[in-house]
Design a protein around this motif. Structure first.
Motif, PDB file in Angstrom:
ATOM      1  N   ALA A  79      33.706  -7.380  19.895  1.00 29.20           N
ATOM      2  CA  ALA A  79      32.245  -7.315  19.924  1.00 29.20           C
ATOM      3  C   ALA A  79      31.766  -5.879  20.134  1.00 29.20           C
ATOM      4  CB  ALA A  79      31.715  -8.231  21.036  1.00 29.20           C
ATOM      5  N   SER A  80      32.454  -5.167  21.039  1.00 32.79           N
ATOM      6  CA  SER A  80      32.123  -3.760  21.198  1.00 32.79           C
ATOM      7  C   SER A  80      33.436  -3.022  21.443  1.00 32.79           C
ATOM      8  CB  SER A  80      31.188  -3.565  22.392  1.00 32.79           C
ATOM      9  OG  SER A  80      31.855  -4.042  23.540  1.00 32.79           O
ATOM     10  N   LEU A  81      33.486  -1.758  21.060  1.00 34.67           N
ATOM     11  CA  LEU A  81      34.734  -1.007  21.235  1.00 34.67           C
ATOM     12  C   LEU A  81      34.919  -0.678  22.709  1.00 34.67           C
ATOM     13  CD1 LEU A  81      34.894   1.384  18.174  1.00 34.67           C
ATOM     14  CD2 LEU A  81      36.037  -0.800  18.549  1.00 34.67           C
ATOM     15  N   TYR A  82      35.852  -1.365  23.327  1.00 37.05           N
ATOM     16  CA  TYR A  82      36.095  -1.217  24.756  1.00 37.05           C
ATOM     17  C   TYR A  82      37.221  -0.212  24.948  1.00 37.05           C
ATOM     18  CZ  TYR A  82      36.906  -2.763  29.561  1.00 37.05           C
ATOM     19  OH  TYR A  82      37.061  -2.819  30.916  1.00 37.05           O
ATOM     20  N   LEU A  83      36.871   1.054  25.199  1.00 34.11           N
ATOM     21  CA  LEU A  83      37.878   2.118  25.176  1.00 34.11           C
ATOM     22  C   LEU A  83      38.636   2.248  26.488  1.00 34.11           C
ATOM     23  CD1 LEU A  83      35.842   4.777  23.205  1.00 34.11           C
ATOM     24  CD2 LEU A  83      37.947   3.676  22.451  1.00 34.11           C
ATOM     25  N   ASP A  84      38.122   1.584  27.550  1.00 32.37           N
ATOM     26  CA  ASP A  84      38.748   1.742  28.871  1.00 32.37           C
ATOM     27  C   ASP A  84      40.213   1.317  28.875  1.00 32.37           C
ATOM     28  OD1 ASP A  84      36.413   2.652  29.706  1.00 32.37           O
ATOM     29  OD2 ASP A  84      36.014   1.106  31.212  1.00 32.37           O
ATOM     30  N   ASN A  85      40.565   0.367  27.993  1.00 33.90           N
ATOM     31  CA  ASN A  85      41.943  -0.105  27.954  1.00 33.90           C
ATOM     32  C   ASN A  85      42.944   1.032  27.913  1.00 33.90           C
ATOM     33  OD1 ASN A  85      41.276  -2.752  27.967  1.00 33.90           O
ATOM     34  ND2 ASN A  85      41.189  -2.928  25.739  1.00 33.90           N
ATOM     35  N   PHE A  86      42.624   2.028  27.082  1.00 33.21           N
ATOM     36  CA  PHE A  86      43.592   3.100  26.867  1.00 33.21           C
ATOM     37  C   PHE A  86      43.814   3.900  28.142  1.00 33.21           C
ATOM     38  CE2 PHE A  86      42.341   1.985  22.630  1.00 33.21           C
ATOM     39  CZ  PHE A  86      43.546   2.006  21.963  1.00 33.21           C
ATOM     40  N   SER A  87      42.712   4.272  28.791  1.00 33.40           N
ATOM     41  CA  SER A  87      42.881   5.073  30.004  1.00 33.40           C
ATOM     42  C   SER A  87      43.577   4.262  31.098  1.00 33.40           C
ATOM     43  CB  SER A  87      41.531   5.611  30.482  1.00 33.40           C
ATOM     44  OG  SER A  87      40.615   4.545  30.611  1.00 33.40           O
ATOM     45  N   VAL A  88      43.195   2.989  31.226  1.00 34.15           N
ATOM     46  CA  VAL A  88      43.831   2.143  32.248  1.00 34.15           C
ATOM     47  C   VAL A  88      45.309   1.944  31.929  1.00 34.15           C
ATOM     48  CG1 VAL A  88      43.829  -0.126  33.328  1.00 34.15           C
ATOM     49  CG2 VAL A  88      41.664   0.979  32.785  1.00 34.15           C
ATOM     50  N   ALA A  89      45.604   1.693  30.648  1.00 34.66           N
ATOM     51  CA  ALA A  89      46.994   1.452  30.258  1.00 34.66           C
ATOM     52  C   ALA A  89      47.862   2.670  30.527  1.00 34.66           C
ATOM     53  CB  ALA A  89      47.062   1.069  28.787  1.00 34.66           C
ATOM     54  N   ALA A  93      50.679   2.065  33.196  1.00 33.62           N
ATOM     55  CA  ALA A  93      52.022   1.906  32.641  1.00 33.62           C
ATOM     56  C   ALA A  93      52.939   3.016  33.116  1.00 33.62           C
ATOM     57  CB  ALA A  93      51.947   1.906  31.119  1.00 33.62           C
ATOM     58  N   LYS A  94      52.363   4.148  33.533  1.00 36.21           N
ATOM     59  CA  LYS A  94      53.157   5.324  33.891  1.00 36.21           C
ATOM     60  C   LYS A  94      54.188   5.594  32.805  1.00 36.21           C
ATOM     61  CE  LYS A  94      52.383   5.371  38.777  1.00 36.21           C
ATOM     62  NZ  LYS A  94      51.768   4.022  38.948  1.00 36.21           N
ATOM     63  N   LEU A  95      53.728   5.482  31.578  1.00 33.87           N
ATOM     64  CA  LEU A  95      54.647   5.683  30.464  1.00 33.87           C
ATOM     65  C   LEU A  95      54.940   7.160  30.249  1.00 33.87           C
ATOM     66  CD1 LEU A  95      53.410   3.078  27.831  1.00 33.87           C
ATOM     67  CD2 LEU A  95      55.481   3.002  29.196  1.00 33.87           C
ATOM     68  N   ASN A  96      54.216   8.044  30.995  1.00 32.84           N
ATOM     69  CA  ASN A  96      54.429   9.464  30.705  1.00 32.84           C
ATOM     70  C   ASN A  96      55.842   9.927  31.068  1.00 32.84           C
ATOM     71  OD1 ASN A  96      53.674   8.940  33.237  1.00 32.84           O
ATOM     72  ND2 ASN A  96      52.285  10.679  33.493  1.00 32.84           N
ATOM     73  N   VAL A  97      56.407   9.378  32.158  1.00 33.72           N
ATOM     74  CA  VAL A  97      57.789   9.741  32.507  1.00 33.72           C
ATOM     75  C   VAL A  97      58.739   9.272  31.408  1.00 33.72           C
ATOM     76  CG1 VAL A  97      59.641   9.433  34.174  1.00 33.72           C
ATOM     77  CG2 VAL A  97      57.275   9.592  34.957  1.00 33.72           C
ATOM     78  N   ALA A 276      48.747   0.103  25.407  1.00 34.10           N
ATOM     79  CA  ALA A 276      49.958   0.875  25.708  1.00 34.10           C
ATOM     80  C   ALA A 276      50.860   0.959  24.479  1.00 34.10           C
ATOM     81  CB  ALA A 276      50.704   0.242  26.877  1.00 34.10           C
ATOM     82  N   CYS A 277      50.976  -0.153  23.743  1.00 37.81           N
ATOM     83  CA  CYS A 277      51.783  -0.158  22.523  1.00 37.81           C
ATOM     84  C   CYS A 277      51.269   0.863  21.527  1.00 37.81           C
ATOM     85  CB  CYS A 277      51.753  -1.541  21.860  1.00 37.81           C
ATOM     86  SG  CYS A 277      52.741  -2.750  22.713  1.00 37.81           S
ATOM     87  N   ILE A 278      49.950   0.871  21.323  1.00 39.11           N
ATOM     88  CA  ILE A 278      49.386   1.801  20.338  1.00 39.11           C
ATOM     89  C   ILE A 278      49.659   3.237  20.743  1.00 39.11           C
ATOM     90  CG2 ILE A 278      47.206   2.692  19.438  1.00 39.11           C
ATOM     91  CD1 ILE A 278      46.280  -0.116  19.144  1.00 39.11           C
ATOM     92  N   VAL A 279      49.464   3.517  22.029  1.00 39.81           N
ATOM     93  CA  VAL A 279      49.699   4.891  22.494  1.00 39.81           C
ATOM     94  C   VAL A 279      51.142   5.306  22.217  1.00 39.81           C
ATOM     95  CG1 VAL A 279      49.841   6.353  24.543  1.00 39.81           C
ATOM     96  CG2 VAL A 279      47.903   4.825  24.230  1.00 39.81           C
ATOM     97  N   SER A 280      52.086   4.364  22.414  1.00 40.61           N
ATOM     98  CA  SER A 280      53.475   4.797  22.230  1.00 40.61           C
ATOM     99  C   SER A 280      53.933   4.742  20.771  1.00 40.61           C
ATOM    100  CB  SER A 280      54.417   3.984  23.118  1.00 40.61           C
ATOM    101  OG  SER A 280      54.182   2.623  22.969  1.00 40.61           O
ATOM    102  N   ILE A 281      53.171   4.075  19.907  1.00 40.94           N
ATOM    103  CA  ILE A 281      53.514   4.154  18.474  1.00 40.94           C
ATOM    104  C   ILE A 281      53.049   5.491  17.894  1.00 40.94           C
ATOM    105  CG2 ILE A 281      52.940   3.272  16.181  1.00 40.94           C
ATOM    106  CD1 ILE A 281      52.849   0.531  17.218  1.00 40.94           C
ATOM    107  N   LEU A 282      51.910   6.002  18.385  1.00 41.61           N
ATOM    108  CA  LEU A 282      51.239   7.124  17.732  1.00 41.61           C
ATOM    109  C   LEU A 282      52.129   8.322  17.388  1.00 41.61           C
ATOM    110  CD1 LEU A 282      47.617   7.384  19.143  1.00 41.61           C
ATOM    111  CD2 LEU A 282      48.356   6.934  16.806  1.00 41.61           C
TER     112      LEU A 282
END
Lengths: 306, 310
Positions: A79-89, A93-97, A276-282
């Protein structure tokens, strides 16, 4: 001087050959675009787009709120682009390590693979009349077929005894060892096409083996090196099985294992997991866009020539 | 006279230089060259022995024992492990799952890849984009692929098609996993077939078309025979991938259905790391190796012969 000129000449030749082989597909002619073509094109588009539906679902989920993901309309547009997911994920996820670990392993492993495989393929081809070198070609070919399960446990035990489990560098070495036979094979096919005259000229001018290889042969291997780089990056970046066996601590965890843990933990927050998946595919997706022609070439080199 | 002087001195100096340079330390130099050549092989040999060859031979030492994987002592039990494999119902489940998975993926991947490759070889608007798009699934990691397909099976299938997720039924779980493999691997096989298609001369098809052959006849009598080498490669590759498969079932299915989705690869892994039966698992792994070698070498031989005939 003379050998430099020859080098340049061959490079041009090889480039032209490569161009001819990629441009072989015939262009669309105007008289062919009629109803039948349009219908057939449409049909092919539908089929290929079917293959992309999972990505569509992933993207749509990543922009929805948690409540919206539970509405039983998975394909509908958010319904609306909810961008918070990315920052929260990214935060949760602490995927940076894991991301840095994967990056480190991939870069190191790929460099090692290129150096080791090109060198060994070169010497196997150039000394193929020597039985000691020729036999390695067959040994590496047999090793390509070896299932990982056959060596998994003894390898795990050895690493355990040496205290090298949960060690990113040991992981890199194991990945390089496992990927090596296949990549050596790709390189062998290509080195065979490199003319030996250049090296003879260089050797008469007083070049040793190492200088001959790195200054004359290796630059000529560039097309296949690009391919090996792409294939190795894909193999190491996406590896799951070896990492599952070798890595347990979160400090050295690679991306696929960390993704798995995050997804399992957040399975009731599908929007976060999707983001989180999208961020790590990019990163790998961006690499693919720039290097896709080498992927195609490499698979063909490895499969058909092998 | 000046001319003869030049001719006399110049070659002789060169000869002299060559003579001194080559003859005296010949043996030493040859040895040194051989040593330098050998250093090209050393890094590969270290990795090969450390990662593959030594563990491979150690495996034979483990396979004939009842070692649990961590105790200091164990007994040599001979071929008991091998015989036990035939009395293990789990092995039968795993073997039949592996067979079904391998058949579906090998046939499916090759069929889809040939169909789409041939389709995209014709007059299609934007075929370069479509060829790239077909390759995108293979670059995503399997973990993400599993996540996406769990959404497709769990949410899209029931909502839009009215079909419950295949991953919830024992009989459908393996076909469900196979579909993910089809989705991910078709692009890879397509690239190989694409290369085969590029090597077919256009005038051959043109000639057949002038002689009145329709598209189907052209495919049957020209395109498909010319694709034979690629076909051999792909069938062999995906047979091997199928028999060895570990990560697809392991990652996609979790929880209660995991048992129903056990393949030989997963069975070996669980025997090692969950059931702590190293000797038994290693024997199963060796049997897996034998199956892979026999099946792939036999198919290669069979298909190569067909290539020659066609």
């Amino acid at each position: 001087m003379s050998h430099l000129e020859i080098t340049r000449g061959t490079q041009v030749c090889i480039k032209q050959e490569a161009l001819q082989s990629t441009k072989k597909s015939k262009p669309l002619r105007a008289e062919h675009i009629h109803g039948k073509t349009v219908a057939f094109s449409l049909f092919m588009w539908v089929i290929v787009l079917l293959f992309l539906i999972p990505f569509y679902v992933l993207v749509v989920y990543a922009f929805k709120t948690r409540e919206a993901t539970m509405l039983n309309n998975p394909l509908s547009f958010p319904a609306s682009l909810y961008l918070d997911n990315f920052s929260v994920a990214i935060d949760k996820a602490k995927l940076n390590v894991a991301f840095l670990n994967s990056l480190q392993a991939t870069v190191l492993g790929t460099i090692l693979l290129v150096v080791v495989c090109s060198m060994v393929a070169y010497i196997i081809v150039r000394k193929s009349r020597n039985k000691f070198y020729a036999i390695w070609q067959y040994i590496f070919l047999a090793a390509v077929m070896l299932p990982f399960q056959t060596i998994m446990f003894p390898l795990y035990k050895n690493l355990c005894n040496m205290g090298m489990l949960n060690n990113l560098y040991a992981y890199v070495l194991v990945m390089v060892g496992l990927q090596m036979p296949f990549n050596v094979f790709i390189y062998i096919g290509f080195v065979k096409t490199v003319p030996i005259e250049l090296e003879e000229a260089a050797q008469i001018d007083g070049c040793g083996r190492y200088r001959t290889f790195w200054q004359i042969v290796f630059p000529l291997l560039k097309p296949i090196t690009m391919t090996v780089i792409v294939l190795s990056v894909l193999a190491i970046w996406n590896d799951y099985q070896v990492a599952l066996v070798m890595i347990k601590k979160s400090k050295v965890m690679t991306l696929p294992i960390a993704q798995q843990q995050f997804i399992t933990a957040q399975i009731s927050y599908l929007n976060l997991a999707s983001a989180a998946c999208i961020v790590s595919i990019l990163p790998i997706f961006i690499m693919f866009i720039f290097l896709q022609k080498y992927i195609a070439k490499g698979i063909v080199a490895g499969a058909v020539k092998g | 006279m000046g001319c003869t002087f030049h001719r006399k001195v110049h070659p002789s100096t060169e000869f002299h230089v060559l003579y001194v340079w080559k003859e005296k330390p010949m043996k030493m130099r040859k040895f040194r060259h051989k040593l330098i050549d050998f250093t090209f092989l050393i890094p590969a040999l270290i990795l090969f022995f450390g990662v593959m060859a030594i563990p491979f031979f150690q495996g034979f030492g483990i396979a004939f024992t009842n070692w649990d994987g961590f105790s200091a002592t164990y007994d040599v039990t001979g071929i008991k492990n091998f015989l036990d494999l035939f009395h293990d119902t789990q092995v039968y489940t795993a073997a039949s799952n592996t067979l079904v998975y391998t058949l579906i993926t090998c046939v499916g991947v090759n069929f889809l890849a040939i169909a789409i490759a041939v389709g995209l070889d014709g007059n299609v608007v934007g075929k370069r984009f479509l060829k790239s798009a077909m390759f995108v699934p293979i670059i995503t990691s399997l973990v993400i692929a599993a996540f996406m397909w769990n959404r497709i099976y769990g949410e899209v299938f029931p909502t839009y098609l009215g079909i419950p997720s295949p991953l919830t039924f024992t009989a459908q779980v393996i076909p469900g996993i196979s579909l993910v493999c089809l989705w991910r691997d078709t692009g890879l096989a397509m690239v190989i077939y694409n290369a085969g298609l590029q090597s077919i001369p256009e005038d051959m098809k043109e000639a057949a078309r002038i002689d009145g052959a329709n598209s189907l006849q052209i495919f049957r009598h020209i395109t498909f025979p010319m694709l034979a080498p690629a076909f051999t490669t792909c069938v062999t590759l995906w047979l091997g991938y199928g028999i060895k498969v570990f990560d697809y079932p392991y990652v996609i299915v979790s929880g209660g259905m995991a048992k129903a989705a056990t393949t030989l690869g997963v069975f070996v892994y669980r025997t090692f790391f969950t059931n702590n039966k190293a000797g038994y698992g290693q024997m199963a792994a060796l049997v897996l190796l034998v199956i892979v070698v026999i099946v792939t070498s036999m198919t290669t031989r069979l298909l190569r012969r067909r290539e020659v005939e066609a």
